[in-house]
Design a protein around this motif. Structure first.
Motif: not given
Lengths: 125, 564
Positions: B277-286, B288-296
């Protein structure tokens, strides 16, 4: 089976060829040797002879599979569907220093499998 | 009266010996049995004294204020004991209850995570290695390959996700409110926006027929447009959503977020993945990661998975900003992972969080992680804070402050009979082979088989002129577009897949010319994939046809509707 539909079709057909020739077949066989664990698409066993087969439909995994098979000390038959892929794989193996001519790795077209198996049986049994 | 007054010398030695673990071998167990039966002849007493004194002397001379770890069994080697140089082992399932690693830069955090990841890889179905700042997880690719595991590396702009895609087996109504909360936290929106988002998402689900089981989900672009035209909505909430969402949509574009169906998260959970996720805006990182973890997690909860062994291990490297206390307490931010992280153990997901410093770490994280590891820190206050998580005493904290070096860690396992802090070292990793971006992208081919449905628009812009084509397409439309001969051929391929093309002339009852004409059409529409199989003779190669997911759906849809 872990591959795609095409891969699995070739595995099934190869399995039938080996079985018809009286070989015991194990698919997705977990093989551990010399500290290396490798999963073989097909392991064919007859008497004291064993043939390990990897079915490749792309060149992606061929180096990994070959290196693992060699480090585990296995004779490997790489079965491919087309001549183009066969050439690509041979080229990739040679460019990676894994010369198929001298080492225990063979790249076979699927259509050559039966003939190759008959020849192997004539020489070894 | 002190309780120790009723104990004689040999009782005290036995208690001390148990703590020191000197009775763990077969002879020690026999000595305990003799003691239990009151058989205390001079030989037995001598043996007990000798064992306890020897261990006490050994610990006194080792000059370490930590007990020698009594962790000798398990599949996972945590490291080597600093004193005896023996491997310290634990069961991989101990990591199911969450782990926290605190160590500053250069202290061997990534080495430790890599060392564990390689060992755990064969014991779990899925592994997610999340690099928030660096790109080091990809270096494990050759190591994984040696163990027969494909590590799929997803570079920062190669994601194909749709946060509005309802996870596997989750009720769309339930998911609408969950994802609305995630967006509120990730985008730092006012609480009022949660209500507006939640209702808008449900309206979109209705429009797209998601509530009746349609697999075509609205995207964040559709959400943005719907909020934009809701002129009667609360203006502050509406403006906040538009401002913050627009930044994300512009940064990610349609390449990443423009999918009606993105990668199904439950499928990713069965694979070994490295998310960069390096190189993405901070909100973007949040996001992507929140979606993946929460969805699972929410999918696992909906599937009724409860109290099962760990089959997915998630490691979040450099999670300092993601789990920030300041973000949680000020403004509306924070993240949904901390809210749901308490569920991870029960759902068979092991979360491994590594941070640089305990300063500004969300106070929920130490509470929900059982296994704690501390490496070299920068200041005495950091040692004290991290030491507090694992119950270090003052002497141990000061020893750490003066003696910790890169590769040396203090650990405390979260399970099992022995839970004291102990000192260990992690072996230095040999120089890992560089994995290029090209190789990383090649590994993504393993996700080609996943069912992804891109949006029809590719030139989205935040200005008012957006036209989103093909909204809420009915399932029937896919099948209606097929001609009679196309349908017959496709049905034959779906019913009897992987046959040579010429076989379908008879099966579909069409002429060879029609088959030749339809072949490129079906390939172009993404219904079939053609594989070439050379024959031994000089003749033409066989063309083997594999039906793709779109074809299966088209035929299934037609069958449900009573034909074409």
């Amino acid at each position: 089976m872990r591959g795609g539909a095409f891969h699995n079709k070739i595995v099934e057909e190869a399995r039938t060829i080996f079985s018809n020739n009286g070989w015991q077949i194990y698919t997705e066989h977990r093989y551990r040797c010399n500290g290396t664990t490798t999963y073989l698409d097909l392991l064919a066993v007859k008497g004291d002879k064993r043939i390990c087969c990897e079915i490749e439909t792309t060149v992606r995994h061929v180096i990994d599979n070959t290196v693992k098979a060699q480090s585990a000390g296995l004779d490997l038959w790489i079965i491919v569907p087309s001549r183009t892929l066969s050439r690509q794989i041979e080229h990739k193996l040679i460019s990676s220093g894994l010369n198929t001519k001298h080492k225990n790795v063979r790249v076979l077209l699927f259509c050559q499998l039966e003939a190759e198996l008959n020849s192997f049986q004539e020489n070894n049994f | 009266m002190n309780s120790n007054d009723i104990l004689n010398d040999i009782d005290k030695k036995i208690l001390l010996g148990r703590q020191l673990g000197v009775f763990n071998n077969p002879l020690g167990q026999k000595l305990l049995q003799l003691y239990g039966h009151g058989i205390l002849d001079p030989w037995a007493i001598g043996q007990i004294n000798k064992r306890v004194d020897k261990q006490l002397r050994k610990e006194a001379f080792s000059n370490l204020p930590f007990k020698q770890p009594q962790l000798n069994t398990g599949e996972l080697i945590l490291g080597t004991d600093e004193n005896s140089h023996r491997p310290v082992k634990a069961f991989i399932q101990y990591l199911n209850a969450g782990s926290l690693l605190v160590a500053n830069t250069g202290s061997g955090k990534t080495t430790l995570v890599s060392f564990y990841a390689i060992q755990i890889a064969n014991h779990v179905k899925g592994m997610w290695l999340v690099d928030l700042r660096k790109k080091e997880s990809r270096l494990l690719m050759p190591g994984f390959a040696q163990r027969g595991i494909d590590l799929t590396v997803v570079r920062s702009r190669k994601f194909k996700i749709n946060p509005l895609q309802v996870p596997f087996k989750v009720d769309p109504y339930e998911y609408a409110s969950t994802i609305a909360d995630v967006l509120v936290k990730v985008l730092n929106l006012p609480p009022r926006a949660s209500v507006l988002l939640s209702s808008t998402i449900i309206k979109l689900y209705k429009k797209f027929n998601v509530l009746n089981g349609s697999p075509k989900y609205p995207t964040l672009f559709h959400l943005f447009e719907t909020v934009r035209i809701s002129k009667t909505a609360n203006s502050q909430a509406r403006q906040a959503i538009l401002d913050n969402l627009e930044a994300i949509l512009l940064a990610f574009g349609t390449e990443m977020l423009g999918c009606y169906r993105g990668w199904p998260v439950h499928e990713l959970a069965k694979r070994h993945m490295a998310f960069e996720l390096a190189g993405q805006p901070e909100a973007g990182k949040d996001l992507v990661l929140n979606y993946l973890v929460v969805a699972e997690l929410i999918s696992r909860v909906s599937r009724g998975i409860s109290n099962r062994g760990m089959d997915l291990w998630m490691s979040i490297d450099e999670g300092q900003r993601l789990f920030s206390q300041r973000r949680e307490s000020t403004g509306y931010g924070g993240n949904s992972i901390t809210d749901l992280a308490g569920l991870v153990r029960g759902t068979g997901t092991g979360l491994f969080i590594s941070v640089l410093t305990p300063d500004d770490l969300s106070n929920k994280i130490p509470a929900i992680t059982s296994t704690k590891i501390m490496g070299r820190c920068g200041s005495i206050s950091e040692y004290q804070a991290a030491g507090q998580f694992m119950g270090l005493n003052k002497e141990q904290v000061f020893w750490c402050a003066h003696h910790m070096v890169p590769g040396m860690f203090v650990g405390q396992v979260g399970d099992g009979p022995w839970r004291y802090p102990f000192l260990f070292r992690v072996p230095k990793m040999k120089q890992l082979k560089i994995v290029t971006d090209y190789q990383a992208d090649e590994s993504l081919k393993s996700l080609d088989g996943l069912d992804v449905d891109p949006v029809e628009f590719s030139n989205w812009s935040a200005v008012e002129c957006i036209t989103v084509k093909g909204e809420a397409i009915d399932d029937k439309q896919d099948t209606v577009q097929l001609t009679n001969s196309e349908f017959r051929l496709l049905k034959a391929i779906v019913d009897k897949p992987m046959l040579p093309s010429s076989d379908y002339v008879k099966l579909a009852r069409i002429s060879p010319n029609t088959l030749t004409r339809l072949r490129p059409i079906l390939i172009a529409k993404g219904f079939i994939r053609e594989h070439i199989m050379d024959s031994g003779n000089r003749g033409r190669s066989k063309r083997v046809w594999e039906p793709l997911e779109a074809a299966k759906q088209a035929i299934a849809g037609s069958d449900n509707n009573g034909g074409t």
